[in-house]
Write an enzyme that holds these catalytic residues in place. Structure first.
Site, mmCIF file in Angstrom:
data_model
loop_
_atom_site.group_PDB
_atom_site.id
_atom_site.type_symbol
_atom_site.label_atom_id
_atom_site.label_comp_id
_atom_site.label_asym_id
_atom_site.label_seq_id
_atom_site.Cartn_x
_atom_site.Cartn_y
_atom_site.Cartn_z
ATOM 1 N N VAL A 283 77.893 44.900 -48.984
ATOM 2 C CA VAL A 283 77.794 46.258 -48.199
ATOM 3 C C VAL A 283 76.814 46.273 -47.300
ATOM 4 O O VAL A 283 76.803 46.915 -46.084
ATOM 5 C CB VAL A 283 77.930 47.560 -49.220
ATOM 6 C CG1 VAL A 283 77.430 48.812 -48.453
ATOM 7 C CG2 VAL A 283 79.215 47.548 -49.904
ATOM 8 N N ALA A 284 75.580 45.893 -47.792
ATOM 9 C CA ALA A 284 74.307 45.952 -46.942
ATOM 10 C C ALA A 284 74.325 44.931 -45.692
ATOM 11 O O ALA A 284 73.921 45.179 -44.769
ATOM 12 C CB ALA A 284 73.030 45.564 -47.776
ATOM 13 N N ILE A 286 77.147 43.430 -44.238
ATOM 14 C CA ILE A 286 78.024 43.684 -43.220
ATOM 15 C C ILE A 286 77.840 44.729 -42.321
ATOM 16 O O ILE A 286 77.830 45.935 -42.827
ATOM 17 C CB ILE A 286 79.405 43.695 -43.867
ATOM 18 C CG1 ILE A 286 80.056 42.518 -44.712
ATOM 19 C CG2 ILE A 286 80.652 44.067 -42.854
ATOM 20 C CD1 ILE A 286 80.922 42.519 -45.692
ATOM 21 N N GLU A 288 79.456 47.113 -40.772
ATOM 22 C CA GLU A 288 80.656 47.581 -40.383
ATOM 23 C C GLU A 288 80.501 48.953 -39.636
ATOM 24 O O GLU A 288 81.317 49.350 -38.867
ATOM 25 C CB GLU A 288 81.231 48.026 -41.549
ATOM 26 C CG GLU A 288 80.569 49.222 -42.525
ATOM 27 C CD GLU A 288 79.193 48.786 -43.280
ATOM 28 O OE1 GLU A 288 78.753 49.764 -43.790
ATOM 29 O OE2 GLU A 288 79.087 47.653 -43.663
ATOM 30 N N ASP A 330 79.646 54.608 1.360
ATOM 31 C CA ASP A 330 79.978 55.349 2.415
ATOM 32 C C ASP A 330 78.452 55.930 3.062
ATOM 33 O O ASP A 330 77.407 55.793 2.277
ATOM 34 C CB ASP A 330 80.636 56.550 1.960
ATOM 35 C CG ASP A 330 82.141 56.337 2.068
ATOM 36 O OD1 ASP A 330 82.442 55.536 2.743
ATOM 37 O OD2 ASP A 330 82.916 57.086 1.217
ATOM 38 N N ASP A 642 85.979 59.040 -1.085
ATOM 39 C CA ASP A 642 86.015 60.368 -1.342
ATOM 40 C C ASP A 642 87.646 60.631 -1.215
ATOM 41 O O ASP A 642 88.016 61.584 -1.335
ATOM 42 C CB ASP A 642 85.274 61.289 -0.624
ATOM 43 C CG ASP A 642 85.001 60.986 0.552
ATOM 44 O OD1 ASP A 642 86.061 60.223 1.436
ATOM 45 O OD2 ASP A 642 84.295 61.548 1.623
ATOM 46 N N ASP A 646 91.119 55.757 -0.137
ATOM 47 C CA ASP A 646 89.897 55.180 -0.896
ATOM 48 C C ASP A 646 90.425 54.651 -1.970
ATOM 49 O O ASP A 646 89.594 53.943 -2.768
ATOM 50 C CB ASP A 646 88.607 55.928 -0.765
ATOM 51 C CG ASP A 646 87.901 56.055 0.825
ATOM 52 O OD1 ASP A 646 88.192 55.188 1.344
ATOM 53 O OD2 ASP A 646 87.341 57.358 0.772
ATOM 54 N N ASN A 736 69.519 49.398 -46.959
ATOM 55 C CA ASN A 736 70.703 49.585 -46.148
ATOM 56 C C ASN A 736 70.718 50.965 -45.271
ATOM 57 O O ASN A 736 70.868 51.017 -44.336
ATOM 58 C CB ASN A 736 72.059 49.365 -46.693
ATOM 59 C CG ASN A 736 73.185 48.948 -45.797
ATOM 60 O OD1 ASN A 736 72.874 48.281 -44.537
ATOM 61 N ND2 ASN A 736 74.208 49.816 -45.828
ATOM 62 N N THR A 739 66.419 52.272 -44.378
ATOM 63 C CA THR A 739 65.572 51.347 -43.855
ATOM 64 C C THR A 739 66.413 50.936 -42.254
ATOM 65 O O THR A 739 65.964 50.835 -41.306
ATOM 66 C CB THR A 739 65.223 50.109 -44.179
ATOM 67 O OG1 THR A 739 64.601 50.538 -45.229
ATOM 68 C CG2 THR A 739 64.006 49.338 -43.312
ATOM 69 N N ASP A 740 67.943 50.711 -42.485
ATOM 70 C CA ASP A 740 68.805 50.300 -41.312
ATOM 71 C C ASP A 740 69.121 51.490 -40.633
ATOM 72 O O ASP A 740 69.045 51.491 -39.245
ATOM 73 C CB ASP A 740 69.766 49.747 -41.874
ATOM 74 C CG ASP A 740 69.519 48.265 -42.514
ATOM 75 O OD1 ASP A 740 68.192 48.095 -42.489
ATOM 76 O OD2 ASP A 740 70.242 47.525 -43.003
#
Length: 909
Positions: A283-284, A286, A288, A330, A642, A646, A736, A739-740
């Site tokens: 979990v930590a 990957i 995701e 332009d 514009d 164009d 996870n 800190t992450d």
């Protein structure tokens, strides 16, 4: 309101009566408020949106979160209630963070959608004003022109060469010509309802005025629930690449996790503990949440761009902005102020200087510094008369008298002509009351002219025309000289062309004026016949001064490796004069005209496209060729525009940019970026912001992946060495989340580096790991893992019988190492290159993470949950030294390597 069929057979007066509106003044403020309350806003329903509850529940549908919840259930069944409750609490916190991020991104996109919604020009209480299309109500009188998307169902009162493309409703791609008279039958197909305009359909040509008969879900478009303004949530290329990367990382992380679990069991660790540690580690490890964080970073960046007047319509363009190598711009309104002012009038034999800033309008017109009265000169009077009557702009006097303050609603060039006429006493409202317009042939980019058929106060019929001098001159056979009509000889033609060149050399934009008397038998003749055998009257030279900030912006582009190219319909000399002034034109640069461009084949254009700085006298059709030639030459092209024509070039460009003020709805829909202020400097700001956003995304990718690598390796090396678990599952999950998560988000708002616009554009195919990011992830991740393990091993040797102390030290070291590394991620160089104090959000995030770490270690109720013990001074010295080693050691190596490279380059040169 009822079905649109009822409006087809009614006379215009009856339509106005049925809708309870004065066709001369429009609706009153009270009536508008009443109708909005009764009928609702002019919007198509977008169906039911996902509820906040379902959005929150979606946070738990991720595969790895489900695995973690299953592991939590097993913990509970085995009696590990503390661990189970703690893990559930962490999962809930993670879900809340994800939910808040999603809601924030959704709000950003909703604000973006509102900013890019269409507007309408409407008559309110006797004045033409521009409002948001959603504020329209039945009974509103609206004005539409070429390039507009019709904002509601409309019954036309007036249609001038009006053609509308209705494929959104009928599937028929051919435009339908519209008229204002009623048809004999009401039960006709949609495509044949020629006095009606329908919401969402596109004006291809001409102008029209009509009454709104139905809005919102009552329109034909509403009845078939066609979501014409829905914003599609498209995945950006970067998000797609990260999603693919995520799949690879999942496989790698699961493999390493399986190795860690298997090795731990082989060395005698408990199977349950290793299973839970493996799940927590997976979990930590990957990432995701990486695509979600990218979305939030993009959304936050989009908000910053909106504050800088750049509205992003398509998220992928944010990434592409950083790759732009050429900006095709332009001139009028983008490089210049779009505040046209007439400064010269010229008739054959006379040149008049015009100073519209003069306090008394009698002093505005001078010949050789001598004040003249323009109304005493037939040529000048006729020229200004044409300029006021052959005109679709509206001039409002906002001051107490006619000469005080002017406000233009419409084209700035036409507004400048109205101001000049007003200064000469030829007021628009007075002239239009006495001269009756019978027919109009609108300006288009192919003809480069406009003409109107008028009935004069004396009963005579005249065609008044204005347009590009070289084009209009071809339709002239005579000239007005000192009040007399004379044959236009070759000598006189040459004189006109020479004067046109002379005025253009002064950076003036020139328009020519002509007329002819039309007999009664000719009044219904086709446009091509009426616009022949004209009498040339003279030229008006207008100045549109450069925007003061543009020159610096172009210099920034040059330093950033971005070439600026001017593309304009103006005369070559005018374009070159402005280009030199702004620094677009270089000494070796080339200027070519539209005619020269037409004579070149695609191979010739592609071979010379890098040398061309200015394209003058080009039509919008040329823009597509220019874009393709630049792309084939390897450029990433940003193209501004514009008009309707164009749109193909804007769509074909890597970054299509539409004007927010002057742009048509068609050009805006084709674009990926809209300039709210039509300013070139805003393009440069958008490119800088695009680079900034991409840099920040790379920063938190570097941070998250290196942190994840460190977390896996500390466990992997410990199992290989036969050591006990250095981190427990609950500690891994805490790292996870705390800190992450917070520091990674703070990196998303990191201020731009000083050299952001001093670098060459990155290659559009460049990997997100290029320019040292991949190397930084591997080296820092490896060092974080080794140093955390070192701190664990040193403590374990000291306290072999008290594993919890060693695990607390390893936990603290890993957290601190990652928090120190986050500052290293702020630069592509080393940690020493940027001050840590200019990102307050990051400092706050790091401080919060440190405080939470201290709480987990020292707050006694949390100690049994996270399996920690208080650390002493010696422990903290060890933690601080080992946590600092990865960044200091790697930074020192990088600095030495950089110095060596510089010395080697110097010696080679």
């Amino acid at each position: 309101m009822s079905d649109t069929k009822q409006w087809i057979d009614l006379d215009p007066e009856r339509v106005a009566q049925e809708l309870g509106v004065d066709p001369e003044k429009g609706l009153t403020a009270n009536e508008i408020k009443k109708r909005l309350k009764q009928i609702g806003p002019n919007q198509i329903s977008e169906g039911e949106k996902a509820s906040l509850v379902s959005a929150f529940v979606d946070q738990f549908k991720d595969f790895m979160v489900l695995v973690l919840l299953a592991a939590t259930l097993i913990s509970g069944l085995l009696g590990e209630y503390t661990d189970a409750i703690a893990i559930i609490a962490i999962v809930m916190l993670n879900a809340i963070l994800g939910f808040v991020q999603e809601i924030k991104a959704e709000k950003s996109l909703a604000a973006l959608k509102k900013l890019s919604s269409p507007t309408a020009r409407v008559m309110r209480e006797g004045k033409w004003v521009r409002i948001q299309a959603e504020e329209l109500v039945p009974g509103d009188l609206i004005f539409i022109e070429s390039g507009d998307r019709i904002p509601a169902d409309v019954r036309f009162f007036k249609a001038v060469s009006l053609r509308i493309e209705e494929s959104a409703l009928t599937g028929e791609s051919l435009p339908v010509e519209k008229i204002s008279s009623r048809l004999p039958r009401a039960d006709v197909p949609l495509g044949d309802r020629r006095n009606m305009g329908y919401m969402g359909t596109l004006v291809i040509q001409g102008t029209g005025i009509g009454l709104v008969v139905n809005t919102g879900m009552q329109t034909e478009m509403g009845k078939i629930a066609h979501l014409i303004q829905a914003t599609e949530s498209t995945e950006t290329p970067l998000q797609h690449r990260l999603e693919q990367l995520g799949k690879v990382l999942i496989v790698a992380a699961l493999f390493l996790t399986a190795v860690v679990v298997g090795t731990g069991i082989w060395h005698g660790q408990e199977m349950y503990k290793m299973f839970l540690a493996g799940v927590s580690l997976a979990v930590a490890a990957i990432p995701e949440g990486l695509p979600a964080i990218v979305t939030v970073a993009l959304a936050l960046g989009v908000q910053r761009m909106i504050r800088r007047r750049a509205i992003v319509r398509k998220l992928p363009s944010v990434e592409t902005l950083g790759c732009a190598t050429v900006i095709c711009s332009d001139k009028t309104g983008t490089l210049t102020q779009n505040r046209m002012t007439v400064t010269r009038l010229w008739t054959l034999g006379k040149e008049v200087e015009v100073d519209l800033s003069a306090s008394a309008h009698n002093d505005c017109f001078r010949i050789q510094n001598q004040v003249i009265s323009p109304q005493k000169d037939l040529g000048i009077t006729r020229l200004l008369e044409i300029s006021v009557l052959c005109n679709n702009a509206v001039l409002e006097r906002t001051g107490p008298d006619r000469v005080d303050t002017w406000q233009v609603d419409g084209d700035p060039t036409e507004g400048a002509l109205l101001v000049a006429g007003g200064k000469a006493g030829l007021y628009q409202d007075v002239l239009t009351n006495s001269w009756k317009r019978m027919r109009e042939f609108p300006f288009d980019s192919k003809r480069k002219m406009m003409s109107v058929l008028l009935n004069s106060p004396s009963g005579q019929c005249f065609l008044y025309a204005k347009g590009a001098p070289d084009v209009l001159l071809e339709s002239c056979t005579h000239a007005l000289i000192q009040g007399k009509v004379t044959h236009l000889s070759d000598q006189l033609r040459a004189q006109v062309q020479e004067q046109n060149e002379s005025l253009a050399g002064l950076a003036l934009r020139n328009l020519a004026f002509a007329y002819r008397e039309v007999g009664k038998g000719e009044q219904q003749s086709p446009q091509t016949a009426l616009e022949q055998k004209l009498v040339f009257v003279g030229l008006a030279g207008m100045m549109d001064p450069p925007r003061p900030e543009v020159k610096d912006a172009i210099e920034i582009c040059r330093k950033a490796g971005i070439k600026t190219v001017m593309i304009t319909g103006d005369h070559q000399a005018t374009a070159e004069a402005i280009a030199w002034e702004l620094g677009i034109k270089s000494t070796s640069g080339v200027t070519i005209s539209g005619q020269q461009l037409s004579e070149m084949n695609d191979e010739q254009l592609q071979s010379s496209v890098n040398e061309i700085d200015v394209y003058a006298r080009v039509s919008p059709e040329h823009k597509l060729r220019i874009v393709k030639a630049l792309q084939q030459a390897g450029h990433v092209v940003a193209m501004t525009g514009d008009g309707v024509n164009d749109a193909p070039a804007i769509k074909a460009a890597n970054i299509g940019i539409a004007m927010g003020i002057a742009g048509t709805d068609v050009s805006k829909e084709a674009s990926s970026l809209i300039l709210a202020d039509d300013n070139f400097a805003t393009i440069v700001s958008a490119i800088e912001e695009g680079r900034h956003i991409y840099d920040n995304i790379r920063k938190f990718i570097s941070y998250l992946l290196a942190s994840n690598v460190g977390e896996i390796l500390v466990m992997f090396f410990a199992m290989l060495a036969g050591l006990p678990l250095p981190l427990l599952p609950i500690q891994i999950l805490w790292v996870n989340l705390v800190t992450d998560g917070l520091p990674a988000m703070a990196l998303g708002v990191d201020p731009a580096e000083e050299n952001t616009m001093a670098r060459v554009p990155r290659n559009s195919r460049e990997s997100v790991f290029a320019r040292g990011v991949g190397w930084k992830i591997l080296t820092r991740g490896l060092l974080i893992g080794l140093c955390s393990l070192l701190a664990f091993w040193v403590t374990f040797i000291q306290y072999p019988n008290d594993l919890i102390i060693s695990q607390t030290v390893a936990f603290a070291t890993l957290v601190m190492a990652q928090l120190i590394y986050v500052f290293d991620c702020r630069s592509e160089g080393t940690i020493f290159q940027r001050t840590p104090f200019n990102n307050k959000a990051l400092l706050l995030a790091v401080a919060s993470s440190v405080l939470l770490l201290l709480a987990v270690i020292y707050y006694s109720p949390l100690q049994p949950i996270f399996h920690t013990v208080p650390l002493g001074l010696r422990d903290w010295i060890l933690v601080t030294v080992t946590a600092s080693l990865p960044v200091l050691f790697a930074g020192l190596l990088d600095s030495v390597a950089l110095t060596v490279r510089k010395l080697f380059k110097l010696r080679t040169n």
